[in-house]
Design a protein around this motif. Structure first.
Motif, PDB file in Angstrom:
ATOM      1  N   ARG A   2       0.810  -1.190   0.058  1.00  0.00           N
ATOM      2  CA  ARG A   2       0.076  -0.189   0.156  1.00  0.00           C
ATOM      3  C   ARG A   2       0.836   1.221  -0.028  1.00  0.00           C
ATOM      4  O   ARG A   2       2.018   1.314   0.526  1.00  0.00           O
ATOM      5  CB  ARG A   2      -0.989   0.091   1.149  1.00  0.00           C
ATOM      6  N   LYS A   3       0.407   2.397  -0.425  1.00  0.00           N
ATOM      7  CA  LYS A   3       1.016   3.546  -0.575  1.00  0.00           C
ATOM      8  C   LYS A   3       0.193   4.662   0.298  1.00  0.00           C
ATOM      9  O   LYS A   3      -1.144   5.051  -0.067  1.00  0.00           O
ATOM     10  CB  LYS A   3       1.159   4.175  -1.621  1.00  0.00           C
ATOM     11  N   ILE A   4       0.877   5.042   1.488  1.00  0.00           N
ATOM     12  CA  ILE A   4       0.264   6.141   2.439  1.00  0.00           C
ATOM     13  C   ILE A   4       1.137   7.296   2.318  1.00  0.00           C
ATOM     14  O   ILE A   4       2.281   7.364   2.550  1.00  0.00           O
ATOM     15  CB  ILE A   4       0.057   5.541   3.650  1.00  0.00           C
ATOM     16  N   LEU A   5       0.615   8.571   2.186  1.00  0.00           N
ATOM     17  CA  LEU A   5       1.162   9.732   1.990  1.00  0.00           C
ATOM     18  C   LEU A   5       0.646  10.994   2.946  1.00  0.00           C
ATOM     19  O   LEU A   5      -0.418  11.031   3.307  1.00  0.00           O
ATOM     20  CB  LEU A   5       0.704  10.316   0.568  1.00  0.00           C
ATOM     21  N   PHE A   6       1.842  11.131   3.834  1.00  0.00           N
ATOM     22  CA  PHE A   6       1.516  12.208   4.892  1.00  0.00           C
ATOM     23  C   PHE A   6       2.050  13.499   4.109  1.00  0.00           C
ATOM     24  O   PHE A   6       3.336  13.711   4.149  1.00  0.00           O
ATOM     25  CB  PHE A   6       2.396  11.999   6.126  1.00  0.00           C
TER      26      PHE A   6
END
Length: 328
Positions: free
Chosen positions: A204-208
């Motif tokens: 998965r790709k989670i962007l902050f």
């Protein structure tokens, strides 16, 4: 299973990542004052949580204290604390937070911000700023270890394993660059020297997004477009506020879900998401949000009435201390 906690902390930011490695990363802090000051709020929340207003779920009135929250979730050790940039709504309570958890590593930017607390909002404590200045300006800083990192940097544990192979805790630094920090120091606007982090886990790709602004996103799209294309989860830049900015980057990111912080509704950039038919959840609706990342991404919220807008009888998770909303 990796877990992300997006905390309801007034108008600021505090996000917690529980990594597969056992490390815990905390990104920013807000509302971490004396714990007993939050007890009355949390007790009154229990009564009102069952009768949240339709449309406006009013959860901004009932923020959590990150110190209490982490303890309740069995977290007693912080491996890294990341101060995305030097705004007080991202540093509120930092002195008490560090006293409680003694983070091993402290990520910071090479900013030169100086604050005049005669002009600062009264809700912030000058002692927190002085503590942050000591963390930032002490040289060398070894306890905690201070790391000043930039886009593309690699290092043991955050994106490399013990042997120097790619992996570690899966954190890729997309911003700031040294040039962006230099520009921020010159103009005194520190949003474009904010950290922006891509967290890769379980495919998965989670962007902050920190408080990143237009110059940051111009750089990210020019340099890392493939990395940020079609992300699973976005923590909205600048809490999701409109902020007189471009939201064209959403055409590349196309997040399956975005989390907004707290702000008055007229200040949030609902239109940028609605126009693109991109789903979002706000702290004011959900309270705090817990994300379990595995074969699917399960979403939990602490406000029952909001969960009931998705399913009539939401299942309560004792582990997450929140109600299951669904998955993405």
């Amino acid at each position: 299973m990796p877990k992300i906690h997006f905390l309801n902390v007034c108008d600021g930011d505090c996000t917690v990542i529980e990594h597969n490695s056992g490390h815990v990363t905390v990104i920013d802090v807000c509302n971490a004052g004396p714990e007993d000051a939050v007890v009355e709020k949390s007790q009154s929340f229990l009564a009102e949580a069952e009768t949240g207003a339709s449309g406006n779920f009013n959860q901004k009135k009932y923020p959590v204290n990150p110190i209490s929250y982490l303890k309740e979730h069995g977290i007693s050790s912080i491996f890294r604390f990341i101060a995305t940039h030097p705004d007080m709504d991202h540093l509120d309570g930092i002195k008490r937070f560090f006293s409680e958890f003694s983070p091993t590593n402290f990520w910071d930017t090479a900013n030169k911000e100086a604050k005049d607390f005669k002009k600062e909002a009264k809700k912030y404590d000058e002692e927190d700023w002085k503590f942050y200045e000591e963390l930032r300006d002490a040289n060398p800083r070894t306890d905690p270890k201070r790391l000043v990192l930039h886009a593309g940097d690699t290092g043991k544990y955050f994106n490399e394993d013990e042997a120097g192979n790619s992996g570690g805790d899966g954190l890729k630094i997309l911003a700031p660059t040294k040039a962006l920090v230099t520009q921020a120091n010159a103009c005194g606007d520190y949003n474009d020297c904010s950290y922006v982090l891509l967290y890769r886990t379980a495919g998965r790709k989670i962007l902050f997004g920190g408080d990143s602004h237009d110059k940051t996103w111009e750089y990210i799209l020019a340099t890392y477009e493939d990395s940020v294309r079609d992300v699973d989860l976005l923590i909205a830049p600048h809490h999701g506020r409109a902020s007189s900015r471009s939201y064209d980057f959403l055409d590349v990111l196309k997040p399956r879900l975005t989390l907004f912080g707290n702000a008055r509704s007229e200040h949030l950039a609902y239109g940028a998401w609605n126009y693109r038919k991109l789903p979002f959840i706000t702290n004011n609706q959900a309270g705090s949000v817990v994300i379990d990342v595995g074969e699917r991404i399960d979403v939990y919220v602490t406000h029952k009435r909001f969960a009931e807008t998705y399913t009539a009888s939401p299942i309560y998770s004792n582990e997450n201390r929140a109600y299951h909303l669904g998955w993405i």
